[in-house]
Write a protein that holds these residues in place. Structure first.
Motif, PDB file in Angstrom:
ATOM      1  N   ARG A 215     -23.610 -13.364  -8.319  1.00  0.00           N
ATOM      2  CA  ARG A 215     -24.005 -14.037  -9.573  1.00  0.00           C
ATOM      3  C   ARG A 215     -23.203 -13.297 -10.911  1.00  0.00           C
ATOM      4  NH1 ARG A 215     -30.720 -14.066  -8.532  1.00  0.00           N
ATOM      5  NH2 ARG A 215     -30.688 -16.231  -8.001  1.00  0.00           N
ATOM      6  N   THR A 216     -22.554 -12.240 -10.561  1.00  0.00           N
ATOM      7  CA  THR A 216     -21.830 -11.749 -11.707  1.00  0.00           C
ATOM      8  C   THR A 216     -20.244 -11.819 -11.726  1.00  0.00           C
ATOM      9  OG1 THR A 216     -21.432  -9.459 -10.449  1.00  0.00           O
ATOM     10  CG2 THR A 216     -23.518  -9.887 -11.571  1.00  0.00           C
ATOM     11  N   THR A 217     -19.834 -12.914 -10.815  1.00  0.00           N
ATOM     12  CA  THR A 217     -18.516 -12.971 -10.524  1.00  0.00           C
ATOM     13  C   THR A 217     -18.023 -14.008 -11.750  1.00  0.00           C
ATOM     14  OG1 THR A 217     -19.088 -14.721  -9.123  1.00  0.00           O
ATOM     15  CG2 THR A 217     -18.607 -12.527  -8.222  1.00  0.00           C
ATOM     16  N   GLN A 218     -18.749 -14.701 -12.448  1.00  0.00           N
ATOM     17  CA  GLN A 218     -18.006 -15.717 -13.449  1.00  0.00           C
ATOM     18  C   GLN A 218     -17.087 -15.037 -14.510  1.00  0.00           C
ATOM     19  OE1 GLN A 218     -18.196 -18.649 -12.683  1.00  0.00           O
ATOM     20  NE2 GLN A 218     -16.877 -19.331 -14.218  1.00  0.00           N
ATOM     21  N   PRO A 219     -17.701 -13.892 -15.044  1.00  0.00           N
ATOM     22  CA  PRO A 219     -16.473 -13.367 -15.922  1.00  0.00           C
ATOM     23  C   PRO A 219     -15.335 -12.879 -15.476  1.00  0.00           C
ATOM     24  CG  PRO A 219     -18.463 -12.407 -16.321  1.00  0.00           C
ATOM     25  CD  PRO A 219     -18.804 -12.919 -15.010  1.00  0.00           C
ATOM     26  N   LEU A 220     -15.433 -12.627 -14.031  1.00  0.00           N
ATOM     27  CA  LEU A 220     -14.155 -12.167 -13.398  1.00  0.00           C
ATOM     28  C   LEU A 220     -13.197 -13.399 -13.197  1.00  0.00           C
ATOM     29  CD1 LEU A 220     -15.207  -9.643 -10.830  1.00  0.00           C
ATOM     30  CD2 LEU A 220     -14.085  -9.143 -12.746  1.00  0.00           C
ATOM     31  N   THR A 221     -13.900 -14.355 -12.830  1.00  0.00           N
ATOM     32  CA  THR A 221     -13.093 -15.627 -12.696  1.00  0.00           C
ATOM     33  C   THR A 221     -12.291 -16.322 -13.950  1.00  0.00           C
ATOM     34  OG1 THR A 221     -14.678 -16.443 -10.931  1.00  0.00           O
ATOM     35  CG2 THR A 221     -13.252 -18.273 -11.795  1.00  0.00           C
ATOM     36  N   ASN A 264     -19.158 -21.334  -4.148  1.00  0.00           N
ATOM     37  CA  ASN A 264     -19.865 -21.886  -2.673  1.00  0.00           C
ATOM     38  C   ASN A 264     -20.264 -20.510  -2.317  1.00  0.00           C
ATOM     39  OD1 ASN A 264     -19.432 -24.840  -2.609  1.00  0.00           O
ATOM     40  ND2 ASN A 264     -17.151 -24.634  -2.178  1.00  0.00           N
ATOM     41  N   LEU A 265     -19.570 -19.283  -2.370  1.00  0.00           N
ATOM     42  CA  LEU A 265     -20.020 -18.022  -2.062  1.00  0.00           C
ATOM     43  C   LEU A 265     -21.279 -17.726  -2.566  1.00  0.00           C
ATOM     44  CD1 LEU A 265     -19.413 -15.716  -0.165  1.00  0.00           C
ATOM     45  CD2 LEU A 265     -18.476 -14.585  -2.139  1.00  0.00           C
ATOM     46  N   ARG A 266     -21.748 -18.107  -3.938  1.00  0.00           N
ATOM     47  CA  ARG A 266     -23.136 -17.933  -4.415  1.00  0.00           C
ATOM     48  C   ARG A 266     -23.795 -18.871  -3.665  1.00  0.00           C
ATOM     49  NH1 ARG A 266     -20.587 -19.349  -9.874  1.00  0.00           N
ATOM     50  NH2 ARG A 266     -19.337 -17.552 -10.187  1.00  0.00           N
ATOM     51  N   VAL A 267     -23.636 -20.016  -3.482  1.00  0.00           N
ATOM     52  CA  VAL A 267     -24.712 -20.951  -2.613  1.00  0.00           C
ATOM     53  C   VAL A 267     -24.905 -20.305  -1.256  1.00  0.00           C
ATOM     54  CG1 VAL A 267     -25.120 -23.163  -1.431  1.00  0.00           C
ATOM     55  CG2 VAL A 267     -23.801 -22.995  -3.669  1.00  0.00           C
ATOM     56  N   VAL A 268     -23.822 -19.746  -0.554  1.00  0.00           N
ATOM     57  CA  VAL A 268     -24.112 -19.174   0.603  1.00  0.00           C
ATOM     58  C   VAL A 268     -24.878 -17.843   0.511  1.00  0.00           C
ATOM     59  CG1 VAL A 268     -22.821 -17.725   2.526  1.00  0.00           C
ATOM     60  CG2 VAL A 268     -21.872 -19.939   1.813  1.00  0.00           C
TER      61      VAL A 268
END
Length: 369
Positions: A215-221, A264-268
């Motif tokens: 859940r914390t990956t969006q800023p990195l993206t 999709n990794l968040r969904v997994v």
């Protein structure tokens, strides 16, 4: 007693060492930007002071420094927008100064005009502030010997120098894009590693941790995207970086598919956190370990594109096994749904490695029969 005091003494030292490392990293990471700023502001000062004869070219200096800044986003459009906004503020201030003179109400009118005009012209909320600061300085300082519009000329020179340095003395934004990409991939690999641990140990607590990290990956993206957009924009106008446009476009395509992959990794991760594990699942753990190995190679392929065929090969070997009837025979429906949720993730990783999506879809087993 001494053994209990040692950790208390070590903790401040550890924080101090981390602060020093962070300071060094910030400074070395900004070294190219600092060099560019020093060269640009020196050129702006030399042109306005020695060539144009302006004794105190404050506007040229401030516009140059503010337009370039130390931010990662050094794209020419941002530099140009900043320079134009500050030049408008200076010009408005000089018009008011010429028309009404100096005074408290003229000062207030100057700031008001600068904020209103630049806010109307730009949706970026920070630009009007820079424009108002420049307008306020012009309103407060004495009129130079060259006349009121001397400072507008200085601002134009500063903006032109900033834009020229963006093209002819670039900060090599590819380095920043690579750094942001590797930070993103490190987080992606970390999540996959957590998923492998969950499936090998049957540990549901670790599954919650994996979901929290995902859940914390969006800023990195977003950081990777911003640095790539900046690099591509600079490469379009810089003769020194133009040859790298193909490389940057390929990385932008990779970013697009990795953005989809991390979603999709968040969904997994979410499905894994609700999966009723009754013990280790070595087959699924091996599947995600293979995914992790492929992602490690994919990150390395940013610098070494020749690795991408090996990435695709590894991902195809994962893709052909993604059939819940094979991986989870007789298991609960939730586990079959979990296996199915991995399929879009693998498709996006294949696309990020350069495989067309239609071809990637054909690698998945048919589950309709």
């Amino acid at each position: 007693m001494s053994s209990g005091a040692e950790p208390d003494a070590a903790e401040p030292r550890s924080r101090a060492a981390a602060a020093v490392r962070a300071a060094v990293d910030r400074t070395t990471g900004s070294a190219a930007a600092i060099l560019q700023l020093v060269v640009a502001v020196t050129i702006a000062y030399a042109v306005t002071h020695y060539l144009l004869g302006h004794q105190y070219p404050i506007a040229a200096v401030t516009v140059t420094l503010s337009s370039l800044g130390l931010v990662l986003d050094a794209r020419p459009r941002r530099v140009l927008e900043m320079a134009i906004a500050m030049t408008i503020g200076i010009a408005l201030s000089e018009v008011i100064l010429l028309s009404f003179g100096q005074g408290i109400w003229q000062f207030a009118l100057t700031v008001l005009a600068a904020l209103l005009v630049t806010r109307a012209l730009s949706p970026v909320p920070g630009l009007p502030i820079f424009a108002a600061v420049q307008a306020a300085l012009v309103s407060l300082l004495p009129v130079p010997d060259g006349g009121p519009f001397t400072r507008t000329v200085d601002a134009l020179v500063g903006g032109a120098v900033a834009l020229a340095c963006t093209a002819f003395l670039p900060r090599d934004p590819r380095r920043a894009a690579r750094r942001e990409a590797l930070k993103f991939f490190a987080a992606f690999q970390g999540i996959l590693s957590s998923i492998v641990a969950v499936l090998r140990l049957g540990d549901t607590a670790t599954a919650e941790q994996a979901l929290g990290r995902a859940r914390t990956t969006q800023p990195l993206t977003e950081g990777w995207r911003a640095s790539l957009d900046s690099a591509a924009a600079v490469a379009r106008i810089s003769p020194f970086l133009r040859r790298h446009r193909g490389e940057l476009e390929a990385q932008q395509l990779m970013h697009t598919h990795m953005d989809h992959a991390v979603r999709n990794l968040r969904v997994v991760s979410r499905r894994l956190s609700t999966l009723p594990l009754e013990g280790p699942r070595p087959e699924l753990a091996e599947l995600f370990a293979n995914l992790q190995s492929a992602v490690v190679l994919l990150a390395q392929s940013i610098d070494r594109p020749e690795l991408r065929p090996a990435v695709r090969q590894g991902l195809v070997l994962v893709a052909i096994t993604l059939d819940p009837r094979i991986l989870s025979p007789g298991r609960p429906l939730a586990e079959s749904a979990f296996v199915l949720s991995v399929r879009p993730l693998v498709l996006d990783l294949l696309a990020a490695s350069g495989m067309p999506l239609d071809e990637a879809r054909r690698t998945l087993p048919d589950i309709t029969t």
